[in-house]
Design a protein around this motif. Structure first.
Motif, PDB file in Angstrom:
ATOM      1  N   VAL A  70      24.614  10.321  -5.898  1.00  0.00           N
ATOM      2  CA  VAL A  70      23.643  10.471  -6.983  1.00  0.00           C
ATOM      3  C   VAL A  70      22.224  10.485  -6.410  1.00  0.00           C
ATOM      4  CG1 VAL A  70      22.668   9.399  -9.039  1.00  0.00           C
ATOM      5  CG2 VAL A  70      25.148   9.475  -8.728  1.00  0.00           C
ATOM      6  N   TYR A  71      21.977   9.630  -5.402  1.00  0.00           N
ATOM      7  CA  TYR A  71      20.665   9.610  -4.752  1.00  0.00           C
ATOM      8  C   TYR A  71      20.370  10.954  -4.100  1.00  0.00           C
ATOM      9  CZ  TYR A  71      17.413   9.143  -0.895  1.00  0.00           C
ATOM     10  OH  TYR A  71      16.391   9.365  -0.004  1.00  0.00           O
TER      11      TYR A  71
ATOM     12  N   ASN B 231      20.770   5.946 -12.534  1.00  0.00           N
ATOM     13  CA  ASN B 231      21.729   5.380 -13.498  1.00  0.00           C
ATOM     14  C   ASN B 231      21.894   6.296 -14.700  1.00  0.00           C
ATOM     15  OD1 ASN B 231      22.441   3.041 -12.073  1.00  0.00           O
ATOM     16  ND2 ASN B 231      20.611   1.967 -12.786  1.00  0.00           N
ATOM     17  N   TYR B 232      20.818   6.979 -15.068  1.00  0.00           N
ATOM     18  CA  TYR B 232      20.889   7.929 -16.178  1.00  0.00           C
ATOM     19  C   TYR B 232      21.857   9.063 -15.830  1.00  0.00           C
ATOM     20  CZ  TYR B 232      19.357  11.688 -19.309  1.00  0.00           C
ATOM     21  OH  TYR B 232      19.320  12.709 -20.211  1.00  0.00           O
ATOM     22  N   ILE B 233      21.777   9.567 -14.585  1.00  0.00           N
ATOM     23  CA  ILE B 233      22.690  10.627 -14.144  1.00  0.00           C
ATOM     24  C   ILE B 233      24.135  10.125 -14.143  1.00  0.00           C
ATOM     25  CG2 ILE B 233      23.343  12.106 -12.193  1.00  0.00           C
ATOM     26  CD1 ILE B 233      20.837  13.033 -13.636  1.00  0.00           C
ATOM     27  N   LYS B 234      24.346   8.904 -13.679  1.00  0.00           N
ATOM     28  CA  LYS B 234      25.706   8.348 -13.663  1.00  0.00           C
ATOM     29  C   LYS B 234      26.265   8.203 -15.074  1.00  0.00           C
ATOM     30  CE  LYS B 234      24.941   4.710 -11.072  1.00  0.00           C
ATOM     31  NZ  LYS B 234      25.200   3.459 -10.314  1.00  0.00           N
TER      32      LYS B 234
ATOM     33  N   THR C 255      32.604   3.327 -10.998  1.00  0.00           N
ATOM     34  CA  THR C 255      31.283   2.695 -11.019  1.00  0.00           C
ATOM     35  C   THR C 255      31.312   1.244 -10.561  1.00  0.00           C
ATOM     36  OG1 THR C 255      31.518   2.009 -13.335  1.00  0.00           O
ATOM     37  CG2 THR C 255      30.578   4.195 -12.925  1.00  0.00           C
ATOM     38  N   ILE C 256      32.497   0.718 -10.278  1.00  0.00           N
ATOM     39  CA  ILE C 256      32.594  -0.667  -9.806  1.00  0.00           C
ATOM     40  C   ILE C 256      31.870  -0.803  -8.468  1.00  0.00           C
ATOM     41  CG2 ILE C 256      34.185  -2.472  -9.028  1.00  0.00           C
ATOM     42  CD1 ILE C 256      36.255  -1.345 -10.962  1.00  0.00           C
ATOM     43  N   ALA C 257      31.020  -1.820  -8.388  1.00  0.00           N
ATOM     44  CA  ALA C 257      30.218  -2.102  -7.188  1.00  0.00           C
ATOM     45  C   ALA C 257      29.189  -1.010  -6.911  1.00  0.00           C
ATOM     46  CB  ALA C 257      31.117  -2.300  -5.963  1.00  0.00           C
ATOM     47  N   GLN C 258      28.948  -0.160  -7.883  1.00  0.00           N
ATOM     48  CA  GLN C 258      27.942   0.897  -7.741  1.00  0.00           C
ATOM     49  C   GLN C 258      26.790   0.596  -8.709  1.00  0.00           C
ATOM     50  OE1 GLN C 258      28.376   3.646  -5.355  1.00  0.00           O
ATOM     51  NE2 GLN C 258      29.776   2.027  -4.753  1.00  0.00           N
ATOM     52  N   ASN C 259      25.881  -0.260  -8.274  1.00  0.00           N
ATOM     53  CA  ASN C 259      24.778  -0.701  -9.135  1.00  0.00           C
ATOM     54  C   ASN C 259      23.517   0.136  -8.969  1.00  0.00           C
ATOM     55  OD1 ASN C 259      23.943  -1.478  -6.623  1.00  0.00           O
ATOM     56  ND2 ASN C 259      23.960  -3.679  -7.039  1.00  0.00           N
ATOM     57  N   GLY C 260      23.574   1.190  -8.187  1.00  0.00           N
ATOM     58  CA  GLY C 260      22.427   2.067  -7.998  1.00  0.00           C
ATOM     59  C   GLY C 260      21.699   1.858  -6.691  1.00  0.00           C
TER      60      GLY C 260
END
Length: 662
Positions: free
Chosen positions: A570-571, A601-604, A618-623
């Motif tokens: 995403v980055y 986070n908006y994209i996710k 998304t687990i453990a994916q806090n941005g």
């Protein structure tokens, strides 16, 4: 018999009375007309004084019944160079029109004079003579009938054009901070509706002789004029090249007005204008001279009570391409701007060969079969901007590209060498193929990256044919609302064509070529969508001198593209629009700033709503991401975080570094 004699006496007495009155009127007219002329001149002087200028007439007399002779006429703004000076002016007016308050010139003879436009650090010398914007607006507000206003203006202008005119030795001098242009009118003659004029134009070392000739009938509201260079070569437009960096010229211009008249409360203006070998050169248009061999505009303009319209029977022709435009500005209820364009069915090869030289350099040598027609419909309601209409349709009939020009789109299906162009210079070579160890096939790229990039850049990539009409419509709405270009509608197909085949120059030429090449690429199915996406991932810039996902994944995270996490993907998708400014998304501790986290986070969340990822993904994916590759050297880190993983004492290191420098 006696009654008959009395009748004759009465008629005779009436005629004698009328003759006496006419004689008295003539005596009074000649007695007081010089006084009236002086009063008119005095009013003009007072008006000039109000505008900080001096109006002078050395000698003013009547010449015959309706003629006026003026000598030594000049207008000089206070503290500025003289704006106008004419040695002699002779003119006559129509008494019939004058009696109803209208000025219509019959004859005009002028000789030995000039109009001088001078600009210095304080501005133009004629600035004070111009009417203020408020004056013009107030006059416009008093009459909102466009037909009436336009017809009145055209009549006033045409009435000031005499039916018999001779002009000798008149000049227009322009001095714009030392940049001088001189247009000298040697001789101009209008008689029996025939105009002949010769102008000599001088700018720097360029000297030209222009000619204007043809039919001119100001009372019949008609003309058929030709403007050309009497010398060999094209007419070169002076002044604009140095003032606006716009070089332009042409071989000849024809202007014809067939009709100016009212019909059922509507003003009709019909005619045509044509130009041969028109050339323009400007860095915003193209890097080369743009030349249109033949262009013609047959216009049918309509002015109504609350609208101005270009009728759809109008025709614009560029070489062999004919287009029927319709344009309308209306304030009948809401303020509405409307435009339509229709290209009737034509041969594709005729279209290609008709493209202006220099504007479509990548199409030179291209060949095509078949035919097509095109329609465009645009409508914008100023009071309802979100209801904007934009519809673009092309109908094809066995259309096929048989030979590519300079842009060989077929190379996308093979290995090739890519060089990015930056500031006009080619960058290092990047091989788009398996011989490049950084080249990554689409199947070896993390699925998260594919989904993230498509979500942020082009969600309908696999369903559209190069363009997203709704996205383009929304970008038009945003740009109109902000009155500037704040949002584009670029698809991955457009980005791919721009990067592989074109340059990054911001010119009209590049954008038009991009649109046409994308259409051919997508609609001729030159390359499949999977292949296009694979090439795209391997050529786009992802940082300073970082090209392709293979280099990018190692530059930021020191890993293979297949190993990228959701947050890392995403980055990477988020920095595609401005890859060289990636460092500004981080704070001094190496973490993404608040706005960057919010965006990612908006994209996710969009990906989650569309079912592109699951909640488990998304687990453990806090941005938050950890940049450990070479890109870390460009982050705005504090010195403690630079050495966070080292055993060196930070204070001791900088103390010793300072000693060495000393």
């Amino acid at each position: 018999m006696r009654r008959k004699l009395n009748y004759k006496k009465i008629v005779r007495r009436l005629l004698i009375t009328l003759a006496i009155l006419l004689a008295l009127f003539t005596i009074l007219f000649f007695a007081f007309r010089n006084m009236a002329l002086k009063q008119v001149i005095a009013r003009v002087k007072n008006k000039a004084a109000e505008r900080n200028a001096t109006f002078e007439v050395r000698e003013a007399n009547f010449d015959g019944i309706a003629g006026v002779s003026l000598k030594g006429v000049s207008i000089t703004p206070n503290g500025k160079p003289t704006f106008m000076s004419v040695e002699e002016i002779k003119t006559s007016v129509s008494l019939g029109h004058l009696l109803v308050g209208d000025v219509q010139l019959g004859t005009l003879h002028m000789k030995n004079g000039y109009v001088q436009m001078v600009r210095d650090s304080l501005g133009w010398n004629f600035r004070s003579l111009l009417r203020s914007k408020n004056d013009v607006k107030e006059e416009a507000d008093t009459n909102t009938d466009y037909a009436d206003r336009a017809y009145g203006l055209l009549n006033r202008v045409l009435n000031l054009v005499p039916t018999d005119m001779e002009l000798h030795n008149l000049e227009l001098r322009v001095d714009d901070n030392g940049h001088k242009v001189n247009l000298k009118l040697d001789n101009t003659r209008l008689a029996d509706n025939q105009l002949e004029s010769t102008l000599r134009v001088a700018e720097d070392t360029i000297v030209q002789t222009w000619k204007v000739s043809g039919m001119a009938d100001p009372r019949g509201h008609q003309c058929d004029l030709k403007f050309f260079n009497a010398d060999t070569g094209r007419v070169v437009i002076p002044y604009v090249a140095r003032r606006f960096h716009l070089k332009s010229g042409f071989d000849a211009i024809n202007l014809k007005v067939d009709k100016i008249g009212m019909d059922g409360g509507e003003l009709h203006v019909d005619g045509y204008a044509s130009i041969k070998n028109f050339m323009v050169n400007n860095r915003r248009i193209a890097s080369k001279d743009v030349v249109i061999n033949n262009a013609r505009f047959d216009y049918h303009l309509r002015f109504g009570d609350r609208y101005i319209e270009m009728d759809s029977t109008s025709t614009v022709q560029l070489n062999n391409v004919k287009l029927h435009p319709f344009a309308r500005y209306s304030v009948e209820e809401d303020t509405i701007y409307q435009f339509k364009a229709n290209i009737p069915k034509m041969q594709a090869q005729d279209f290609i060969t008709s493209l202006p030289t220099g504007l479509f350099t990548h199409f030179e040598g291209m060949e095509a079969q078949g035919s097509f027609s095109y329609r465009l419909d645009f409508l914008f309601n100023k009071n309802k901007p979100n209801a904007l209409v934009f519809d673009s349709t092309m109908d094809k009939d066995e259309l096929k590209i048989t030979k590519y020009g300079a842009a060989d789109l077929a190379k996308l299906n093979t290995a090739f060498t890519y060089r990015a162009i930056e500031d006009g210079r080619a960058q290092r070579a990047v091989v788009v193929g398996t011989s490049n160890p950084n080249y990554t096939q689409i199947g070896d790229i993390s699925p998260f990256l594919r989904k993230a990039v498509l979500t942020s850049e082009d969600p309908s990539f696999f369903s559209h044919r190069g363009f997203i009409t709704e996205a383009f419509r929304q970008s038009l709405i945003a740009n109109i609302k902000t009155r500037k270009f704040t949002r584009g509608g670029s698809t991955i197909s457009m980005q791919l064509v721009k990067n592989v085949f074109l340059t990054r120059e911001k010119t009209l030429s590049r954008k038009l070529e991009e649109i046409l090449l994308v259409y051919i690429l997508e609609n001729q199915r030159v390359a499949g969508k999977e292949r296009m996406l694979e090439v795209y991932f391997n050529i786009i810039e992802w940082g300073p001198d970082v090209y392709g996902i293979g280099e990018a994944s190692r530059y930021y995270f020191d890993k293979h593209p297949s190993e990228l996490t959701l947050d890392e993907c995403v980055y990477l998708a988020s920095i595609i629009p401005s890859p060289k400014k990636f460092m500004y998304r981080f704070d001094s501790e190496g973490n993404l700033k608040g706005y960057a986290l919010k965006h990612d986070n908006y994209i996710k969340n969009i990906m989650l709503r569309r079912g592109l990822i699951s909640t488990e993904d998304t687990i453990a994916q806090n941005g938050n991401i950890n940049v450990i590759g070479r890109a870390r050297n460009r982050l705005p880190l504090s010195r403690e975080h630079i050495f966070a993983n080292d055993s060196i004492n930070v204070d001791e290191f900088f103390e010793n570094l300072g000693k060495l420098a000393y």
